[in-house]
Structures are given as C-alpha cells and as structure tokens.
Motif scaffolding. Structure first.
Motif, mmCIF file in Angstrom:
data_model
loop_
_atom_site.group_PDB
_atom_site.id
_atom_site.type_symbol
_atom_site.label_atom_id
_atom_site.label_comp_id
_atom_site.label_asym_id
_atom_site.label_seq_id
_atom_site.Cartn_x
_atom_site.Cartn_y
_atom_site.Cartn_z
ATOM 1 N N ARG A 1 -10.199 101.667 -15.147
ATOM 2 C CA ARG A 1 -8.907 101.296 -14.581
ATOM 3 C C ARG A 1 -8.963 99.868 -14.063
ATOM 4 O O ARG A 1 -9.928 99.462 -13.419
ATOM 5 N N ILE A 2 -7.891 99.139 -14.347
ATOM 6 C CA ILE A 2 -7.807 97.719 -13.999
ATOM 7 C C ILE A 2 -6.551 97.488 -13.161
ATOM 8 O O ILE A 2 -5.452 97.929 -13.527
ATOM 9 N N LEU A 3 -6.704 96.812 -12.056
ATOM 10 C CA LEU A 3 -5.580 96.476 -11.189
ATOM 11 C C LEU A 3 -5.223 95.009 -11.373
ATOM 12 O O LEU A 3 -6.081 94.140 -11.192
ATOM 13 N N LEU A 4 -3.989 94.732 -11.767
ATOM 14 C CA LEU A 4 -3.487 93.373 -11.907
ATOM 15 C C LEU A 4 -2.649 93.040 -10.678
ATOM 16 O O LEU A 4 -1.767 93.819 -10.296
ATOM 17 N N PHE A 5 -2.911 91.890 -10.079
ATOM 18 C CA PHE A 5 -2.171 91.484 -8.877
ATOM 19 C C PHE A 5 -1.701 90.048 -9.021
ATOM 20 O O PHE A 5 -2.413 89.206 -9.564
ATOM 21 N N MET A 6 -0.506 89.793 -8.493
ATOM 22 C CA MET A 6 0.031 88.430 -8.525
ATOM 23 C C MET A 6 0.963 88.217 -7.330
ATOM 24 O O MET A 6 1.736 89.107 -6.962
ATOM 25 N N ALA A 7 0.881 87.034 -6.738
ATOM 26 C CA ALA A 7 1.813 86.620 -5.691
ATOM 27 C C ALA A 7 2.547 85.375 -6.156
ATOM 28 O O ALA A 7 2.001 84.564 -6.916
ATOM 29 N N GLY A 8 3.780 85.219 -5.719
ATOM 30 C CA GLY A 8 4.554 84.055 -6.145
ATOM 31 C C GLY A 8 5.633 83.696 -5.146
ATOM 32 O O GLY A 8 5.960 84.474 -4.239
ATOM 33 N N TYR A 9 6.186 82.514 -5.335
ATOM 34 C CA TYR A 9 7.271 82.079 -4.463
ATOM 35 C C TYR A 9 8.446 83.042 -4.578
ATOM 36 O O TYR A 9 8.572 83.807 -5.528
ATOM 37 N N GLY A 10 9.263 82.976 -3.565
ATOM 38 C CA GLY A 10 10.457 83.822 -3.625
ATOM 39 C C GLY A 10 10.800 84.593 -2.371
ATOM 40 O O GLY A 10 11.954 84.723 -2.074
ATOM 41 N N MET A 11 9.825 85.129 -1.597
ATOM 42 C CA MET A 11 8.404 85.333 -1.929
ATOM 43 C C MET A 11 8.256 86.694 -2.606
ATOM 44 O O MET A 11 8.885 87.663 -2.188
ATOM 45 N N ASN A 12 7.413 86.753 -3.619
ATOM 46 C CA ASN A 12 7.239 87.957 -4.409
ATOM 47 C C ASN A 12 5.765 88.330 -4.535
ATOM 48 O O ASN A 12 4.909 87.459 -4.656
ATOM 49 N N TRP A 13 5.517 89.632 -4.516
ATOM 50 C CA TRP A 13 4.175 90.168 -4.761
ATOM 51 C C TRP A 13 4.331 91.345 -5.723
ATOM 52 O O TRP A 13 5.189 92.216 -5.512
ATOM 53 N N GLN A 14 3.537 91.394 -6.779
ATOM 54 C CA GLN A 14 3.620 92.494 -7.733
ATOM 55 C C GLN A 14 2.218 92.947 -8.143
ATOM 56 O O GLN A 14 1.276 92.150 -8.160
ATOM 57 N N CYS A 15 2.144 94.225 -8.506
ATOM 58 C CA CYS A 15 0.860 94.827 -8.847
ATOM 59 C C CYS A 15 1.088 95.891 -9.923
ATOM 60 O O CYS A 15 2.090 96.602 -9.901
ATOM 61 N N ILE A 16 0.179 95.962 -10.887
ATOM 62 C CA ILE A 16 0.204 96.971 -11.942
ATOM 63 C C ILE A 16 -1.200 97.534 -12.103
ATOM 64 O O ILE A 16 -2.191 96.797 -12.040
ATOM 65 N N ILE A 17 -1.302 98.844 -12.304
ATOM 66 C CA ILE A 17 -2.582 99.474 -12.599
ATOM 67 C C ILE A 17 -2.568 99.941 -14.057
ATOM 68 O O ILE A 17 -1.631 100.611 -14.499
ATOM 69 N N LEU A 18 -3.618 99.571 -14.785
ATOM 70 C CA LEU A 18 -3.762 99.915 -16.193
ATOM 71 C C LEU A 18 -5.009 100.779 -16.396
ATOM 72 O O LEU A 18 -5.922 100.765 -15.564
ATOM 73 N N GLU A 19 -5.028 101.489 -17.520
ATOM 74 C CA GLU A 19 -6.217 102.256 -17.890
ATOM 75 C C GLU A 19 -6.574 101.937 -19.331
ATOM 76 O O GLU A 19 -5.722 102.012 -20.234
ATOM 77 N N ARG A 20 -7.813 101.560 -19.574
ATOM 78 C CA ARG A 20 -8.272 101.186 -20.913
ATOM 79 C C ARG A 20 -8.295 102.405 -21.819
ATOM 80 O O ARG A 20 -8.835 103.448 -21.460
ATOM 81 N N GLU A 21 -7.673 102.268 -22.982
ATOM 82 C CA GLU A 21 -7.683 103.357 -23.965
ATOM 83 C C GLU A 21 -9.074 103.487 -24.591
ATOM 84 O O GLU A 21 -9.794 102.516 -24.724
#
Length: 317
Positions: free
Chosen positions: A297-317
């Motif tokens: 499992r991989i967690l992707l994280f990003m912060a940006g102006y706006g202010m915005n924060w987003q996160c997605i969790i993926l699982e390798r097939e």
C-alpha cells in the motif's frame, strides 16, 4: 458493489532548460540563498524556454503513453496557473480584445491531437499543487457513478510565466507535466481511499504561514484518509509525497512513527517540485526501480496553495 478503480500508465515531461539551484540564484529566480535550498534537498530544476508553452509540456507528456491510452472516455486537465497562456494565444487576445483566444483550451487540443474523439473534457484549476490528486479523485468518482465510462486520462501541466520567481514556500520549482490513466482495468494500482481539505481563508497565506499550518493539516488529511480506508499507518508500506523541503518529512515521519526510509521522493534532487506532478513522478520511479511488491500500500500526499491538502491510498496489483 462499488467498482474497483485503478491507476496505471504513468508519464511526465519537464521544462527544456535544466539548471542548477546556483544558476537560479544568479538569474534572480530565488528568494532564499541557493545554499539553503541545496541543504534541504534541491540541486537542479527545469524551466521552459521562451517558446515552450504549457500545452507543449502536456503534449510531450501524453505522447509518452500514447500507445497505452486506449478508448478514453474523459480528459481531466489540472493546471495551477490557468491565466498564463497555456496554448500561446494570449497575444491574440491582447491584439483583438476577443476573449475567445482565452478559451483556447489545452485539453481540447489534447483530444484533437491524439484522436480521442469520444472523450469529454473537464478542467480543474483551483486546487494548486494538489490538482493531480484531485483529478484522480474526480476520475474515480466518474468511473464509479457512470458505468459507461471505463478509462479517463488525467493530465496536469504548468509553466511559470517569463520573469517569475522559481521558489515558492522555500521550495525550488520546475516547469513540467504529468499524466496517468485511471480505469476499471485491474492493472497498476487500485485506489483504496482519498480525502481532501481546503482552508479558503488561507488563500493568500505567506510563506511562513504556509509552513506553519503544513504539519497540522498534513496530519489531519492523512489520518482521515487512513480512517476511510480502514487502515492504520502501520498498514502503509510507502509514502510518496511531493518534492518538498526534506526536513518537513523528517518531522512528519516522526509524528506518524513511520520509517523515514520508506518516505520515497528521490527525484527532489534533480527534478525539484513540479507543481502537482511530483506524486506521479516519484511513483513512476518507485515502480521502475522494482521496489514495489503486489499488495503493498502506497500513500500519496500533496499540499498546495488555496490552501489545499489531498491524500490518496493505493494498493499495488
């Protein structure tokens, strides 16, 4: 039963003029000394030559996965700076005062240039550096809610206008683009969960204010994404963040009690911060190095102006 959705066919393109952080300082592109940026992981970045448009970056990026696109139902195009003349026609607007030249949409060009006649076009331009994660979230929701859709192309592309500073919130910036295909085909990475937070009151936050709120909101968005997935941080094998100041993740890894050796952003040194393309760039690198195992499992994280924060969790097939 909710459809499973997957991310695959990762690609990126960078500005055609590479340079060192010291050269950026010499060219008056920075606010901080080059030595300070190098100390936190930045060494080189990539900017566009005068004639290279944002659309050129997007085209080069999608061309890298042209043979894998298949039957695309939608193009979701995310950009951070929509007003910088993405297709190079802004001069025609100034000459004619006709606003149609400001509606020369890059995603429409992608549809035409790559023969994606079936695809509808959607623009996403107010999520700053979190735009790519936002477009993946939007694509997933389309695929779940509209059964006739099976494949969506997500693209992000940005170049700074001529004369811009290439440092934002103590990070070295590169012009660039990134893309991926989000589909119902079981290949690549399965999307497990996502979450986003926006604090619009901080839309014009200073650099220090941005840094000051970073850790609080990063903790919130990651914790809530884990909760949605029914996971704990111990269930995550890799964190793939944006190419941001290395000290930030040295601190966050301690907050989450997560092995810093599995916070994976090795491209920070040579690629710098490519607006909202970093997650795709680093995930592609992780995949190419053969470090991922099926089921991880991989967690992707990003912060940006706006202010915005987003996160997605993926699982390798």
């Amino acid at each position: 039963m909710t459809r499973s959705v997957f991310i695959n066919h990762l690609a990126y393109a960078l500005g055609d003029k590479p340079g060192t952080v010291e050269q950026a300082e010499q060219n008056d592109m920075l606010l901080s000394p080059a030595s300070a940026l190098r100390e936190v992981g930045f060494a080189r970045h990539h900017i566009c030559s005068n004639k290279t448009t944002t659309y050129d970056l997007a085209y080069r990026c999608v061309r890298n996965i042209h043979d894998d696109l298949g039957n695309i139902d939608a193009i979701i195009y995310a950009t951070c700076i929509p007003g910088n003349g993405t297709t190079g026609t802004e001069s025609k607007f100034r000459e004619t005062r006709d606003v149609k030249y400001l509606m020369d949409f890059p995603a429409s060009h992608l549809q035409a240039d790559f023969g994606l006649e079936k695809a509808i076009v959607i623009g996403l331009n107010q999520q700053a550096c979190t735009g790519m994660l936002g477009s993946i979230r939007l694509a997933r929701n389309f695929l779940v809610s509209e059964p006739e859709m099976t494949r969506i192309l997500c693209v992000t592309a940005d170049r700074f206008p001529e004369g811009s500073l290439y440092e934002q919130a103590y990070n070295l910036i590169s012009d660039g683009a990134a893309a991926c295909v989000v589909s119902t085909k079981a290949a690549g990475f399965r999307v497990l969960a996502f979450h986003g937070i926006t604090n619009g009151a901080m839309v014009m936050a200073s650099n220090d204010q941005t840094v000051g709120c970073y850790f609080t909101y990063a903790h919130q968005v990651i914790h809530r994404t884990l909760h949605k997935a029914g996971l704990a941080i111990t269930d995550i094998d890799w964190i793939v963040p944006q190419n941001t100041n290395m000290k930030a993740w040295q601190i966050l890894s301690r907050i989450f009690d997560f092995d810093y050796g599995r916070v994976y952003f090795p491209t920070i040194n040579d690629v710098a911060h490519v607006i909202s393309g970093d997650n795709v760039i680093n995930l592609k690198k992780l995949l190419e190095e053969g470090k991922l195992k099926s089921g991880e499992r991989i967690l992707l994280f990003m912060a940006g102006y706006g202010m915005n924060w987003q996160c997605i969790i993926l699982e390798r097939e």
